[in-house]
Structures are given as C-alpha cells and as structure tokens.
Design a protein around this motif. Structure first.
Motif, short mmCIF file in Angstrom:
data_model
loop_
_atom_site.label_atom_id
_atom_site.label_comp_id
_atom_site.label_asym_id
_atom_site.label_seq_id
_atom_site.Cartn_x
_atom_site.Cartn_y
_atom_site.Cartn_z
N ILE A 287 0.83 -1.21 0.00
CA ILE A 287 0.00 0.00 0.00
C ILE A 287 0.86 1.26 0.00
O ILE A 287 0.65 2.18 -0.79
N LEU A 288 1.85 1.29 0.88
CA LEU A 288 2.67 2.50 1.02
C LEU A 288 3.90 2.50 0.11
O LEU A 288 4.66 3.47 0.13
N THR A 345 1.11 5.82 7.56
CA THR A 345 1.11 6.38 6.20
C THR A 345 1.79 7.74 6.17
O THR A 345 2.63 8.02 5.30
N ALA A 346 1.44 8.60 7.13
CA ALA A 346 2.01 9.95 7.16
C ALA A 346 3.52 9.92 7.34
O ALA A 346 4.24 10.76 6.79
N ALA A 347 4.03 8.94 8.11
CA ALA A 347 5.46 8.87 8.37
C ALA A 347 6.21 8.18 7.23
O ALA A 347 7.28 8.65 6.81
N ALA A 348 5.67 7.08 6.72
CA ALA A 348 6.40 6.28 5.74
C ALA A 348 6.32 6.84 4.34
O ALA A 348 7.26 6.73 3.55
N ASN A 349 5.17 7.43 3.98
CA ASN A 349 4.99 7.98 2.64
C ASN A 349 4.21 9.28 2.74
O ASN A 349 3.02 9.34 2.41
N PRO A 350 4.85 10.34 3.21
CA PRO A 350 4.13 11.60 3.47
C PRO A 350 3.49 12.20 2.22
O PRO A 350 2.43 12.82 2.31
N ALA A 351 4.09 12.00 1.05
CA ALA A 351 3.49 12.54 -0.17
C ALA A 351 2.18 11.83 -0.47
O ALA A 351 1.20 12.47 -0.90
N LEU A 352 2.11 10.52 -0.27
CA LEU A 352 0.87 9.78 -0.46
C LEU A 352 -0.20 10.24 0.52
O LEU A 352 -1.36 10.44 0.16
N HIS A 353 0.21 10.43 1.78
CA HIS A 353 -0.73 10.88 2.81
C HIS A 353 -1.30 12.25 2.43
O HIS A 353 -2.52 12.47 2.54
N ALA A 394 -6.82 1.08 -7.10
CA ALA A 394 -6.43 0.29 -5.93
C ALA A 394 -4.95 -0.05 -5.98
O ALA A 394 -4.24 0.01 -4.96
N ARG A 395 -4.44 -0.41 -7.15
CA ARG A 395 -3.01 -0.72 -7.28
C ARG A 395 -2.15 0.50 -7.01
O ARG A 395 -0.99 0.38 -6.61
N SER A 396 -2.70 1.68 -7.23
CA SER A 396 -1.95 2.93 -7.01
C SER A 396 -2.13 3.50 -5.61
O SER A 396 -1.65 4.59 -5.33
N ALA A 397 -2.84 2.75 -4.72
CA ALA A 397 -3.09 3.18 -3.33
C ALA A 397 -3.82 4.53 -3.29
O ALA A 397 -3.54 5.37 -2.44
#
Length: 574
Positions: A287-288, A345-353, A394-397
């Motif tokens: 996901i991340l 999510t915010a810590a591991a992939n902040p841009a996604l968050h 979904a594949r792109s989270a």
C-alpha cells in the motif's frame, strides 16, 4: 526455575522457533514467490493468489490440531513433537527446490509448480497445527503453580522470534547475493525485456534450503526430551482418554469451552496478532510502496524492541489474571488501529498521505458495471469499465469515492476535477500522469522511507541494518512497536489461559483446535480479506474493520462468558 525446567523450556521453545521460521518464510517472501509460481496471472490477481496460498497453510492448521492433538493425548507429547518437526522441516526444504512456473511451463506442466507449492504449504500448516498445542501443554504441565503464565510465555515468544529469524536470514541473504551476483535478465509476458535482482531470481531459495540445518538441530533437541510427568502419571494410572476427539468435542460440557475459547479468546487474539505483524508488513510494502528491504528492517526492529512484552504480560497474568490483559489488548487495538495506520502512512509515505487528504478522486459508473474483485483462483476476467478503473486506482493506493450513474453509462474517473474515460486505450497512462500532477507519488519518490543499499558495496551493506537513526525511521519503528506490544498483550498469556480450561486427558486436543481455528482462519485470512476490502471500497484503511470487529466481539464474549483461570489447579479433574 530449576535446571530441568530450564531444559524443558529451551527444548520446547527452540524447536518451536524453528517451526515458525519455516512457516513464516513464505509470508515474508510472498511477493517474490507470487512472481515465481503464479506468473501466469495478471499482477493484481497474482498478489491476491499469493496471499491466499499463504493463507492455505493457516486454513489446514485446525485439521493438524485434530490429527496431532489426538495423537498427543493418546501416545504422548514427545513423539508428536518429533513427527511435526520432521513434516515442517522437509516441506520447507522442498519449497527451496521447487522449480518455478516458467521453468516447468517449458515442458507443458507449468501448473504443477503452484499446485505443489500449495500442497507443501498445507503440509506446513498440518505440522504447525500439531506443534503449538504440544509445546504449550508440555511446558504448562512442567510449570509450578502460580507461574504458568510466565513459563508458557516463553512458548509465546517463539512465533515472533521465528518471524524475526526469518526476516534476518532474508535480509542478510538479500544483501550478500545482490552485492556479489549480477542482475538476471527476464522477459515479460508482453515481450518486454528487463532485469531482476539475483535474490528475486534465485537467492530467495537459500533461506528455505538452510532450514535443513535447523531441522537437524530441532530433531536432536527433541530426542533429548522426556515425556510430560502429568502424561506419564495419567498413563500409569490408566485414566487417559481412549477417544480424545469424541470426548473433547462430542460432549457439550467440554465442547462449549472449546467454542468459548475460540470466540472469547483466540479469534480476537489472532486478528490483533496478524494485524500487528503481518498486515503491517503487507501494508508497508503493497500500500505504502516501501521497498521490501526497508520494510523488513523496520519490522525486525519493532520485533526486537517489543518481544520482551510476551514475558512481561505472561508474568503479569499470573498476578492479575489472563482476561484483563488479553481482552484489554483487544480493546486497545480496536480503538487505535485507525489512528496508528494513518500515522504510519504519514510517516512512511508523506506525499501519499498528503495526496489522499488534498486530492479528490471519484469513480463515476453504473453500479451494475462494478464487480467485487476478489479473485482467489485467478481465472476471472474483470473487463468492465468500472472494474478497470477501480483496479488501477487500488493498485496505485488511491483513496476514491464512487458516484452512481444511469444504467449503461461507461465509467469515468475524476481526478482533481479532470475526467478520464476508463474505456480509453490510454486510460492507464493518462490517469497515472494526472495522479502524479495532483501529488500522488510513485515508488521512486524520495520522501518514501528508505534504507539505501548499494549492490556494489559488498558486505559493508550489513551495516545498513542499523541505519535507523532519523526522525522518519524512528517514528515508524515506534508505531510498529506499539502494534507489536498489542500482540504481546493478547498473545503472551493465551497459552496458559487455554491450558487451564481443559483436563489433562483431552488437553492437547481441546486447546489446539480453538487456537488454530482462531489463528489459522480468523488470523490467516486477514491479509487477503483486508486487501479485497480495500480494493472494493477505495479506502486503504477499510480493511482494518475486519480485525476491529473481531477483536471487539472477542472482548464482549470473553468478558461475559469465560471464567478467570489463573488460580485453577490444572490437574484437579484428572
């Protein structure tokens, strides 16, 4: 603790660590194994299929509990240990030797690879179904009164230690192989040529093959063990059960306790455990978009920091009881899973968050055009426009909402106000560009947490395992450690609680079945179920409702219907 008691705990725990190591190798390498053995299927289907093959080992665990539980109550704990470790070790070794789908497909029998893998996973599950109950009963029957929670907690550490051992072997093998061997060229189904790391090509087999050494050590240890004194006394007095299965589950006075143990203890314990360890690892990677090496290192550190919690909570349960700790852990986990995974999510992939917070994505489609895309056997073809759109998102989270449209309307996707038709041949490319422009990162985004390794840097890369001293990495480890501490709360006292519910004559059989149904079915199906829920709803956190609901159910049933057993004499009914 006497010298003999230490020997009992060491012999039981060490062999069980090796069994869990064997069992968890597949879970840690599911993505790579999926590419090796399920390469005939599209990538999205392959991920679900690989997870379900992992779950197959859990699904058969209750049957192993019945077979080996009965054997353990009839002929003894020691000999059952020897059988289970042999089945587990040999099955794991053969996974390392099994040719891939592509290799066998050259001879027209590619299907043999996934079928054989599934059979080996089921053999592992059968062996583990008989292992845990025997180890817990063996240690509990040696433990002094008032210390069963502490003594059996050593058995509870074995699952986490086995996972940790598998992660460390994988990490160090990955570093060494990738540093010393060249990438391997591959050709995709569409004819595209590329390369993969030597670890992904063949190095993943090494952890499975070295398990033969662990098997030898385990068998030698098990041969030194003596039979449980409680079992020997029961056999000498002729009070053993002649039909453990019918006595344990055919008589309501015993069967009801097995049912309550399942619903009021092990079901909630299982989903908290698998969310805190396995789903957290899957969430980071799939996901991340955290790379496998980094995710494994971060999980490994959380396991190292939190493993002592098993002994702490096991010992604490000897003083304040099993129920307050187990049920309290279920409630704490249920109340905090959503904020913890959002923080992850915010810590591991902040841009996604940030993109999920700021970018509105809407799938507009006829509801009849949208399927439930849970495809366990990989044969269904989802070609409707709505299915194409949802699968890609979904594949792109991507978090998205759905707007119903009139019958016959072809699906479109709105990204920050721009609309794209799912039936358009360039849909995937156009959506990818639009998501990137709106702030959704790709896997190479520099903000995603990463422990960098240089394939040309040789053995010095081993030092990267301690490359964790940054605010981002320490924050992630802290979150993961909290999740594992919940695991130690619910899992540390569970063996003592189960042992204390049943008499010696049917103890192995009675406690094994609810434990393995809870952990094998409620827990083992969690990754695949949660993944399907995420894909269906467009919410990357929606899958957490599965463990939350089960954990709360267990807390209510356990509180209302199960007795506190910490002061119970486990030999009183003999």
């Amino acid at each position: 603790m006497t010298g003999n008691e230490k020997k009992v705990i060491l012999a039981s725990s060490l062999g069980t660590v090796f069994e869990w190591y064997d069992f968890y190798l597949y879970g840690s390498l599911a993505a790579i194994i999926g590419a090796q053995f399920f390469s005939a299927y599209p990538e999205a289907t392959r991920n679900v299929f690989a997870l379900l093959a992992f779950a197959a080992g859990f699904l058969v665990r209750p049957f192993g509990a019945l077979v080996f539980g009965r054997l353990g109550d009839l002929v003894g704990r020691k000999y059952t240990f020897l059988i289970t470790i042999l089945i587990m070790g040999i099955s794991t070794f053969f996974v390392g030797l099994l040719p891939s789908y592509t290799t066998l497909n050259e001879y027209g029998i590619g299907w043999v690879a996934p079928v054989t893998l599934l059979a080996l996973r089921m053999l592992q599950g059968l062996a583990l179904g008989g292992e845990y109950g025997g180890a817990a009963v063996y240690v509990a029957e040696h433990a002094p009164k008032g210390r069963r929670g502490f003594y059996t907690a050593f058995i509870q550490t074995t699952a986490t230690l086995g996972l940790l051992l598998s992660l460390m072997v994988i990490l160090f093998t990955q570093i060494y192989v990738n540093a010393n061997y060249a990438p391997v060229p591959v050709t995709a189904a569409d004819g595209t040529a590329s390369t993969i790391t030597p670890f992904a090509a063949w190095g993943w087999r090494i952890p499975f093959l070295v398990s033969i050494v662990l098997l030898g050590i385990s068998v030698w240890i098990r041969m030194q063990m003596q039979e449980s004194p409680a079992f020997k006394k029961m056999k000498e007095e002729g009070t053993g059960s002649k039909a453990p299965l019918s006595e344990a589950f055919g008589q309501w006075k015993n069967a009801r306790w097995a049912l309550l143990a399942l619903l009021g203890l092990t079901a909630g314990q299982a989903v908290v455990w698998y969310t805190g360890q396995f789903y957290a690892l899957f969430f980071l990677q799939s996901i991340l978009k955290v790379d496998q090496f980094t995710a494994n290192v971060l999980i490994a550190w959380s396991l190292i920091l939190a493993t002592g919690g098993f002994l702490f909570f096991g010992s604490l349960s000897d003083r304040i009881g099993r129920k307050p700790i187990i049920l309290g852990g279920c409630v704490l986990a249920a109340l905090t899973f959503f904020p913890l995974f959002k923080a992850l999510t915010a810590a591991a992939n902040p841009a996604l968050h940030a993109a999920q917070q700021n970018t509105q994505v809407i799938v507009k489609a006829d509801p009849a055009d949208c399927s439930f895309q849970f495809n366990p056997v990989g044969t269904a073809k989802f070609t409707n426009s709505c299915d194409i759109a949802k699968a890609l998102l979904a594949r792109s989270a991507v978090n998205y909402s759905t707007e119903n449209q009139p019958a016959g309307t072809k699906a479109t996707v709105s990204v920050a106000g721009r609309e794209f038709a799912a039936a358009d041949p360039t849909f995937a490319k156009d959506i990818g560009a639009a998501l990137t422009a709106a702030g959704y990162p790709d896997a190479k985004n520099p903000e995603i947490v990463k422990i960098a390794i240089d394939p040309k840097d040789g053995l010095s890369n081993f030092a990267k395992v301690v490359d964790i001293f940054s605010a981002q990495k320490l924050t992630i480890i802290a979150i993961l450690t909290i999740l594992v501490l919940y695991v130690t709360m619910v899992y540390g006292p569970i063996a003592a609680a189960l042992v204390e519910l049943f008499p010696t004559r049917i103890r192995y059989t009675s406690m094994s079945l609810p434990y393995h149904i809870g952990n094998g079915w409620f827990g083992g199906l969690l990754p695949a179920t949660a993944f399907a829920m995420v894909a269906q709803t467009g919410d990357i956190y929606y899958g957490l409702w599965y463990p939350i609901v089960i954990a709360l159910m267990t807390a209510v049933i356990g509180l209302l219907f199960l007795p506190e057993t910490k002061d119970r004499d486990i030999f009183a009914d003999d």
